[in-house]
Design an enzyme around this catalytic site. Structure first.
Site, short mmCIF file in Angstrom:
data_model
loop_
_atom_site.label_atom_id
_atom_site.label_comp_id
_atom_site.label_asym_id
_atom_site.label_seq_id
_atom_site.Cartn_x
_atom_site.Cartn_y
_atom_site.Cartn_z
N LYS A 59 0.90 -1.28 0.23
CA LYS A 59 0.13 0.07 0.01
C LYS A 59 0.97 1.17 -0.11
CE LYS A 59 -3.69 2.00 2.53
NZ LYS A 59 -4.92 1.84 3.74
N SER A 134 -9.65 1.64 2.93
CA SER A 134 -8.96 2.65 1.98
C SER A 134 -7.66 1.92 1.16
CB SER A 134 -8.18 3.54 2.83
OG SER A 134 -7.19 3.17 3.68
N SER A 158 -9.55 -0.51 7.10
CA SER A 158 -9.08 -0.34 5.71
C SER A 158 -8.34 -1.77 5.21
CB SER A 158 -7.86 0.74 5.47
OG SER A 158 -8.77 1.90 5.46
N1 GLN Z 1 -12.72 4.24 6.19
C1 GLN Z 1 -12.23 4.54 7.23
C2 GLN Z 1 -11.86 5.88 7.33
O1 GLN Z 1 -11.95 6.71 6.34
C3 GLN Z 1 -11.01 3.90 7.76
C4 GLN Z 1 -9.92 3.88 6.94
C5 GLN Z 1 -8.76 3.28 7.39
O2 GLN Z 1 -8.68 2.47 7.99
N2 GLN Z 1 -7.56 3.92 6.95
O3 GLN Z 1 -11.30 6.55 8.21
#
Ligand code: GLN
Length: 447
Positions: A59, A134, A158
């Site tokens: 990532k 994400s 994410s």
């Molecule tokens: N979707 C969640 C957010 O937008 C989690 C994102 C993540 O785990 N990086 O914060």
């Protein structure tokens, strides 16, 4: 040997040992497949043609020496880190290299992959759908066989949510299990790194490789995960939280999850209803703590040390910096941040109480399957609601696994297995047993 790219990590290691193919052949097969499919999927932002190890996809919030690391943001468009994150070094000693950097929501803020400055990633099961976020590119790359496995980061879901929406395995370790040195910080008190991968056993292996003490991360407490054979324990007590099956959960997803729970019961598990009474406050607490820490962590991107101006932040990043700055401002601090911190403790205690009655907790990862690209992008609140079942694990710091458990309208559904802090072993055992008696992961998207 055909089809090198569909092998699991364990199969790759065994085949290499038996000299069924070489690392060179393995990388060539992957590069070919990436060249063919990445233009459709937009899973990779950068590809490393010279990888000569077991190819993993990383990532783009994880620093890789001499390989561009943008966090999918324009503000880091030309950033080439001078060092490797600790996890990259640890993988390197196990013979694993970086085949490419994967697309994600900008600075890991999002649930759909659409917040990338470099365009959305497409879901391999249906190119009109989001892959989740994400860690969008990591999950899509694993589902489309564009890497042996990937690393993602999980701050509020994410790793698990995109794994669920793409039909692969995702493991969010206990907070403090894996070093975050070299991970671009978002919410330091929630951030974890973990594998997105093709099987549960492989997830255990990668966790063993990347866990353990690291002096470069003060919160990495030094407990290395040691993999043992994932044997099913009879009479395991599985808690089903009533709060995770209410309004908002798509009835078709609910049915798939309930069938998976039945399967676990047939395997000999004892199923119990449990309660996590403060669940309804989790989302609000998460977004106050998340945005507060973001406003502090992202202050370093001031346009002086990192080349470009703050105008290069996308909408969602700006929104969160502003919300967090507000929540921390004098006069509001007690009302928002301090209150959210108290809710966080209540949520942690909910889990501790529930775990007196059961060994693991199961439920959905996401309230729906993958949705259409563009469908929720102008409605942040609806987008935030898609994290409703994943954020609590981050508030409590506990480990959680997402495993494929079925389909709704030919789109994958993931089962979430949550465990006690430091007890990845039990959630992996449950996931492994389930995987052995089902065939979901053998179903592949047609690309
Ligand atoms: N979707 C969640 C957010 O937008 C989690 C994102 C993540 O785990 N990086 O914060």
């Amino acid at each position: 040997m055909n089809d090198l790219t569909s092998l699991t990590l364990t199969e790759v290691i065994e085949s290499l040992k038996d000299k069924k193919f070489s690392l060179n052949e393995l990388n060539k097969s992957y590069l070919e497949r990436i060249r063919k499919l990445n233009p459709k999927l937009n899973a990779y932002l950068a590809v490393n043609d010279s990888c000569q190890k077991i190819p993993a996809a990383i990532k783009d919030v994880i620093s890789t020496k001499d390989i561009i690391t943008t966090a999918s943001s324009k503000i880091l468009a030309n950033f080439v880190p001078p060092y490797d994150a600790s996890v990259i070094k640890m993988l390197d000693t196990q013979g694993v290299g970086v085949i490419g950097k994967t697309n994600c929501d900008e600075f890991a803020m999002g649930s759909s992959g659409e917040n990338s400055a470099y365009g959305p990633t497409k879901n391999p099961w249906n190119l009109n759908k989001v892959p989740g976020g994400s860690s969008s590119g990591s999950a899509a790359a694993v589902a489309a066989d564009l890497c042996v496995f990937a690393l993602g980061s999980d701050t509020g879901g994410s790793i698990r949510q995109p794994a669920s929406l793409c039909g692969v395995v995702g493991l969010k370790p206990t907070y403090g299990r894996v070093s975050r040195y070299g991970l671009i910080a978002v919410t330091s008190s929630f951030d974890t790194i973990g594998p997105i991968i093709k099987s549960v056993d492989d997830a255990a292996l990668v966790l063993e490789w990347i866990s353990g003490e690291d002096k470069m991360d003060g919160n990495c407490y030094g407990k290395k995960f040691v993999r043992t054979p994932l044997r099913w324990t009879h009479n395991i007590r599985i808690g089903v939280p009533r709060e995770y099956f209410g309004e908002g959960l798509d009835p078709k997803v609910k049915k798939v999850i309930q069938d998976a729970i039945k399967k676990l019961e047939e395997l000999g598990a004892e199923i119990k209803e449990v309660s996590l009474p403060h669940s309804e406050y989790a989302l609000a607490a998460y977004y106050i703590i998340n945005t507060s820490e973001i406003s502090s962590n992202l202050a370093r991107f001031d346009g002086i040390r990192y080349g470009k101006s703050r105008d290069n932040f996308g909408e969602e990043v700006k929104r969160r910096i502003m919300l967090g700055t507000y929540a921390l401002s004098s006069g509001y601090y007690d009302e928002y941040y301090v209150k959210a911190a108290k809710v966080r403790t209540l949520i942690k205690q909910d889990f501790e109480k529930a775990f007196e009655k059961c060994d693991v907790i199961v439920g959905p990862v996401s309230p729906t399957v993958a949705w259409n690209i563009g469908e929720k992008i102008n409605d942040p609140l609806t987008m935030y609601l898609s994290d409703i079942y994943t954020i609590s694990a981050n508030l409590a710091g506990i480990p959680a696994l997402s495993i494929p458990c079925g389909f709704v309208d030919r789109l994958p559904v993931g089962l979430q297995v949550l465990g006690k802090a430091w007890d990845e072993e039990t959630i992996l055992k449950v996931g492994f047993a389930y995987e052995q008696v089902t065939d979901w992961r053998k179903d592949k998207p047609k690309l």
